[in-house]
Design a protein around this motif. Structure first.
Motif, mmCIF file in Angstrom:
data_model
loop_
_atom_site.group_PDB
_atom_site.id
_atom_site.type_symbol
_atom_site.label_atom_id
_atom_site.label_comp_id
_atom_site.label_asym_id
_atom_site.label_seq_id
_atom_site.Cartn_x
_atom_site.Cartn_y
_atom_site.Cartn_z
ATOM 1 N N LEU A 276 0.833 -1.204 0.000
ATOM 2 C CA LEU A 276 0.000 0.000 0.000
ATOM 3 C C LEU A 276 0.873 1.262 0.000
ATOM 4 C CD1 LEU A 276 -3.008 0.696 0.060
ATOM 5 C CD2 LEU A 276 -2.850 0.861 2.552
ATOM 6 N N ASN A 280 0.927 3.984 -3.034
ATOM 7 C CA ASN A 280 0.626 5.401 -2.796
ATOM 8 C C ASN A 280 1.766 6.296 -3.263
ATOM 9 O OD1 ASN A 280 -1.918 6.428 -1.146
ATOM 10 N ND2 ASN A 280 -1.558 4.267 -0.706
ATOM 11 N N THR A 296 -6.528 3.377 -0.967
ATOM 12 C CA THR A 296 -6.490 1.988 -1.418
ATOM 13 C C THR A 296 -6.397 1.999 -2.948
ATOM 14 O OG1 THR A 296 -8.868 1.935 -1.696
ATOM 15 C CG2 THR A 296 -8.011 1.253 0.467
ATOM 16 N N THR A 328 0.879 3.434 6.424
ATOM 17 C CA THR A 328 0.462 2.052 6.154
ATOM 18 C C THR A 328 0.667 1.174 7.376
ATOM 19 O OG1 THR A 328 1.089 2.343 3.842
ATOM 20 C CG2 THR A 328 0.794 0.087 4.587
#
Ligand code: GLU
Length: 478
Positions: A276, A280, A296, A328
């Motif tokens: 994640l 990002n 997400t 995260t």
């Protein structure tokens, strides 16, 4: 009827994946998902010497780990209604059909120029301040001459014959309108002398035959695009829309490379970075986003839009990656934290250093403060082992502290307190000292570090006796 939006990721499996090609994969996956379309994976393994199955396997594993599963491609049963195979090394027969078509239309011809001859010609053009392009030496060889050279055992490349005049233009999804003069391009190789297809040819042909509608790729390919468009048009094939993603640079503005820190996913995964966090980070490399929070993949899909693709170089700042990693890690469940810290086959993590009754507090300390598993090892040692203290640094750090500070602290601690805060408040009044001058010596004494989690949590995890031992050790050093 509108065609299904189809995007692809087309890596050459000649090494491990890195931030650059994974950003390309992410953007193509998001573009397809945003339109309920298809995302396909194609292995561009025409370079037999450098391609290896182990790299493709690693790449597939990385994509799955990032959540970027593909609809069609290696490892998938479905061949998309005859659009496979998805490894270029298995498509030679298909390429041959199109080499023949181009030959019949006199749009391709064998070229016998050696590497040395081409190099010489290139230098000559450069000396004359002309952009280097193929000089056309073999363009008009007659059949007799060609046959003779073939009989001599010479192995030609196959060149595409580009028109002498005209322009090719297209609207780049990231960079806007583009226009190229055909006369600047020169005839280009579409088949190497060993019979394998050249990149320009197989890459463009496969995109079209596989029904790819949108190609997002690195801007290093921008100069290839006019050649590929001309080639596809002359074969009467559909041309995808192209978008060229700006270069990723390091903090010094130079193209991102190993010098700027870990860039291969293999290394970043080994360091404990999480999918994640990486997604990002990648999402914002060359794609503007007004969303400051962790998203997400589904949320990214809703926000991805080619109009947000930037033209300026995309700066990779490791501090940004760490920022997403921190957010995260904060979201992990207890079990996930343990797995992330590297539990062994029996579910034991950190060599069993963490006592069972301290587990919950330790996990919450990790989750709120650490970004890498290796830091977890360090903190477990500091909190639960006695040999971990870096004595010298503490001695230096405590050299300006009043000699009475820790004597008073030891005595006060011995009286027992409801909380560390209660203890430090009383200590502050007695010495008297407050703020940094009060807390820095305490932090150094307890942890040997200048920064870290709240002392309240640390003291609770260490337990009364270890705190006392550390305060005593500090008293001896002052
Ligand atoms: N195999 C090429 C590469 O890895 C693909 C380029 C493209 O996406 O068209 O650079």
């Amino acid at each position: 009827m509108n065609k299904v939006v189809t995007t692809r990721f087309a890596p050459s499996p000649t090494g491990y994946s890195h931030l650059g090609n994974l950003r390309t994969a992410l953007f193509n996956a998001l573009l397809a998902r945003a339109a309920n379309g298809e995302f396909l994976l194609r292995s561009e393994d025409t370079d037999r010497d450098r391609s290896a199955e182990k790299y493709l396997d690693a790449l597939c594993d990385d994509l799955r780990w990032l959540g970027l599963d593909w609809d069609l491609g290696p490892g998938r049963e479905d061949d998309g209604g005859g659009r496979g195979p998805f490894r270029q090394s298995e498509r030679q027969d298909i390429y041959q059909v199109y080499f023949d078509k181009l030959g019949e239309q006199r749009l391709a011809y064998p070229c016998f120029c050696s590497r040395e001859e081409l190099e010489k010609s290139r230098k000559k053009q450069q000396r004359a301040n002309r952009a280097p392009r193929y000089a056309g030496t073999c363009r008009e060889l007659d059949k007799k001459e060609i046959d003779k050279r073939l009989l001599d055992g010479q192995r030609p490349t196959l060149r595409y014959r580009i028109a002498d005049e005209g322009v090719v233009d297209f609207n780049d999804l990231a960079k806007g309108p583009q226009e190229f003069e055909l006369s600047d391009i020169g005839d280009f190789i579409i088949r190497r002398s060993d019979g394998t297809p050249a990149f320009l040819f197989s890459n463009a042909l496969d995109d079209s035959l596989m029904g790819v509608t949108h190609v997002l790729r690195g801007e290093d390919h921008l100069a290839n695009t006019p050649r590929q468009i001309v080639l596809l048009r002359s074969l009467g094939l559909d041309v995808p829309e192209y978008g060229h993603l700006s270069l990723i640079v390091g903090d010094d503005g130079k193209p991102f490379s190993k010098r700027h820190g870990a860039g291969s996913l293999k290394d970043l995964r080994a360091m404990g970075y999480l999918p994640l966090a990486l997604n990002n980070h990648l999402f914002r490399l060359g794609h503007a986003s007004d969303r400051g929070e962790l998203m997400t993949l589904a949320e990214m899909t809703g926000h991805f839009d080619c109009v947000h693709l930037g033209r300026a170089p995309a700066r990779h700042d490791p501090i940004q990656l760490d920022h997403w990693q921190k957010l995260t890690v904060m979201k992990l469940s207890d079990e996930e934290v343990k797995g992330w810290l590297g539990a062994d086959a029996n579910g034991v993590y950190l060599d069993g250093m963490v006592p069972a009754d301290k587990e919950e507090d330790f996990i919450s300390l990790v989750r709120d403060n650490l970004q890498r598993p290796v830091e977890g090892v360090g903190w477990a040692k500091i909190l639960f082992r006695d040999e971990a203290m870096a004595g010298e640094m503490i001695t230096v750090g405590l050299s300006n502290v009043d000699p009475d500070f820790f004597d008073i602290a030891v005595r006060l601690w011995g009286k027992g307190h409801d909380s560390f805060r209660d203890f430090s408040n009383q200590l502050g009044e007695k010495i008297p000292q407050k703020g940094k001058k009060l807390f820095m010596p305490l932090r150094l004494a307890l942890t040997g570090e200048l920064h870290g989690p709240e002392l309240e949590k640390i003291a609770r995890l260490m337990g009364k006796d270890r705190v006392e031992r550390r305060l005593r050790e500090a008293a001896e050093r002052c």
